[in-house]
Design a protein around this motif. Structure first.
Motif, mmCIF file in Angstrom:
data_model
loop_
_atom_site.group_PDB
_atom_site.id
_atom_site.type_symbol
_atom_site.label_atom_id
_atom_site.label_comp_id
_atom_site.label_asym_id
_atom_site.label_seq_id
_atom_site.Cartn_x
_atom_site.Cartn_y
_atom_site.Cartn_z
ATOM 1 N N SER A 50 0.843 -1.192 0.000
ATOM 2 C CA SER A 50 0.000 0.000 0.000
ATOM 3 C C SER A 50 0.884 1.249 0.000
ATOM 4 O O SER A 50 1.968 1.243 0.590
ATOM 5 C CB SER A 50 -0.869 -0.008 1.263
ATOM 6 O OG SER A 50 -1.366 1.278 1.554
ATOM 7 N N LEU A 69 1.529 -0.132 -4.814
ATOM 8 C CA LEU A 69 0.348 -0.130 -5.678
ATOM 9 C C LEU A 69 -0.797 0.635 -5.031
ATOM 10 O O LEU A 69 -1.190 0.333 -3.894
ATOM 11 C CB LEU A 69 -0.122 -1.568 -5.944
ATOM 12 C CG LEU A 69 0.808 -2.460 -6.752
ATOM 13 C CD1 LEU A 69 0.227 -3.863 -6.840
ATOM 14 C CD2 LEU A 69 1.033 -1.888 -8.135
ATOM 15 N N HIS A 70 -1.343 1.596 -5.767
ATOM 16 C CA HIS A 70 -2.494 2.356 -5.282
ATOM 17 C C HIS A 70 -3.684 1.433 -5.005
ATOM 18 O O HIS A 70 -4.506 1.712 -4.131
ATOM 19 C CB HIS A 70 -2.884 3.443 -6.286
ATOM 20 C CG HIS A 70 -4.071 4.228 -5.846
ATOM 21 N ND1 HIS A 70 -4.019 5.130 -4.807
ATOM 22 C CD2 HIS A 70 -5.356 4.210 -6.277
ATOM 23 C CE1 HIS A 70 -5.226 5.649 -4.620
ATOM 24 N NE2 HIS A 70 -6.053 5.117 -5.497
ATOM 25 N N GLU A 71 -3.761 0.317 -5.734
ATOM 26 C CA GLU A 71 -4.863 -0.638 -5.563
ATOM 27 C C GLU A 71 -4.866 -1.276 -4.171
ATOM 28 O O GLU A 71 -5.810 -1.963 -3.802
ATOM 29 C CB GLU A 71 -4.788 -1.750 -6.615
ATOM 30 C CG GLU A 71 -5.014 -1.284 -8.022
ATOM 31 C CD GLU A 71 -3.711 -0.902 -8.739
ATOM 32 O OE1 GLU A 71 -2.727 -0.502 -8.083
ATOM 33 O OE2 GLU A 71 -3.700 -0.992 -9.975
ATOM 34 N N ALA A 76 -8.924 0.133 -0.483
ATOM 35 C CA ALA A 76 -8.973 -0.960 -1.463
ATOM 36 C C ALA A 76 -10.045 -1.985 -1.112
ATOM 37 O O ALA A 76 -10.363 -2.211 0.061
ATOM 38 C CB ALA A 76 -7.620 -1.654 -1.530
ATOM 39 N N SER A 77 -10.561 -2.623 -2.138
ATOM 40 C CA SER A 77 -11.526 -3.706 -1.914
ATOM 41 C C SER A 77 -10.768 -5.029 -1.840
ATOM 42 O O SER A 77 -9.669 -5.152 -2.388
ATOM 43 C CB SER A 77 -12.547 -3.763 -3.052
ATOM 44 O OG SER A 77 -11.991 -4.412 -4.178
ATOM 45 N N ASP A 80 -10.010 -6.226 -5.319
ATOM 46 C CA ASP A 80 -8.856 -5.557 -5.931
ATOM 47 C C ASP A 80 -7.561 -6.200 -5.452
ATOM 48 O O ASP A 80 -6.642 -6.443 -6.239
ATOM 49 C CB ASP A 80 -8.823 -4.065 -5.582
ATOM 50 C CG ASP A 80 -9.909 -3.259 -6.265
ATOM 51 O OD1 ASP A 80 -10.480 -3.735 -7.272
ATOM 52 O OD2 ASP A 80 -10.192 -2.147 -5.769
ATOM 53 N N LYS A 83 -7.064 -9.522 -7.048
ATOM 54 C CA LYS A 83 -6.772 -9.348 -8.468
ATOM 55 C C LYS A 83 -5.295 -8.999 -8.681
ATOM 56 O O LYS A 83 -4.627 -9.593 -9.532
ATOM 57 C CB LYS A 83 -7.672 -8.267 -9.071
ATOM 58 C CG LYS A 83 -7.470 -8.076 -10.550
ATOM 59 C CD LYS A 83 -8.439 -7.039 -11.097
ATOM 60 C CE LYS A 83 -8.205 -6.827 -12.578
ATOM 61 N NZ LYS A 83 -9.120 -5.825 -13.132
ATOM 62 N N VAL A 84 -4.762 -8.038 -7.930
ATOM 63 C CA VAL A 84 -3.351 -7.673 -8.109
ATOM 64 C C VAL A 84 -2.419 -8.795 -7.666
ATOM 65 O O VAL A 84 -1.297 -8.913 -8.163
ATOM 66 C CB VAL A 84 -2.969 -6.338 -7.423
ATOM 67 C CG1 VAL A 84 -3.770 -5.188 -7.992
ATOM 68 C CG2 VAL A 84 -3.053 -6.401 -5.928
ATOM 69 N N THR A 102 -9.669 -4.816 4.556
ATOM 70 C CA THR A 102 -9.402 -5.452 3.262
ATOM 71 C C THR A 102 -8.679 -6.787 3.402
ATOM 72 O O THR A 102 -9.057 -7.771 2.755
ATOM 73 C CB THR A 102 -8.591 -4.502 2.359
ATOM 74 O OG1 THR A 102 -9.270 -3.251 2.280
ATOM 75 C CG2 THR A 102 -8.409 -5.076 0.978
#
Length: 150
Positions: A50, A69-71, A76-77, A80, A83-84, A102
């Motif tokens: 993060s 990562l901004h995600e 963040a969900s 997300d 996924k990353v 999260t």
């Protein structure tokens, strides 16, 4: 796949949220957990972090290169995050340094395929693996450890 979820260590209260730094206790938690992780993580582990200061400081205790990562920001969900991480679609290992709720929700989805509000303690690591056995996808808890156990 190995999915290692590491919640940032104890941080100061304050605002703005993204600028909250680790406390002296948090720095010690991060140091202890980093030593535990470095002794056990696969060498090719991707480290995703993060952008929040407290997560950056936690990850820095590893003294290894990482990707921000901004995600993975506090908003963040869990979807997300998974996924990353490429959860269930890749081989290898990924370590994610992030936030509650999260991380707990992502762990629940990885383990049960349902969203639950599981709590990951500050500075703790949840290590989950996935595999296929008898043509069935399985999730395995490899470790759950909090810094006060080290």
């Amino acid at each position: 796949m190995e999915l290692i979820l590491w919640r940032h260590a104890e941080a100061e209260d304050g605002y703005p949220d993204d600028e909250r730094a680790l406390t002296s206790t948090g720095l010690e938690q991060a140091k202890k957990m980093a030593a535990w992780l470095k002794a056990r993580m696969p060498k090719e582990t991707r480290i995703l972090v993060s952008p929040a200061k407290r997560a950056q400081q936690t990850a820095s205790a590893l003294d290894l290169p990482f990707t921000t990562l901004h995600e993975l920001a506090p908003s963040a969900s869990p979807h997300d995050l998974l996924k990353v991480a490429n959860w269930d679609t890749s081989k290898g290992a990924v370590l994610i340094v992030g936030h509650q709720p999260t991380l707990g929700m992502a762990a629940a989805i990885a383990m049960t395929h349902k969203t639950h509000y599981w709590c990951v303690k500050k500075g703790a690591v949840w290590w989950i693996a996935s595999r296929i056995r008898a043509e069935e996808e399985q999730a395995i808890i490899r470790a759950v450890i909090s810094p006060d156990m080290l």
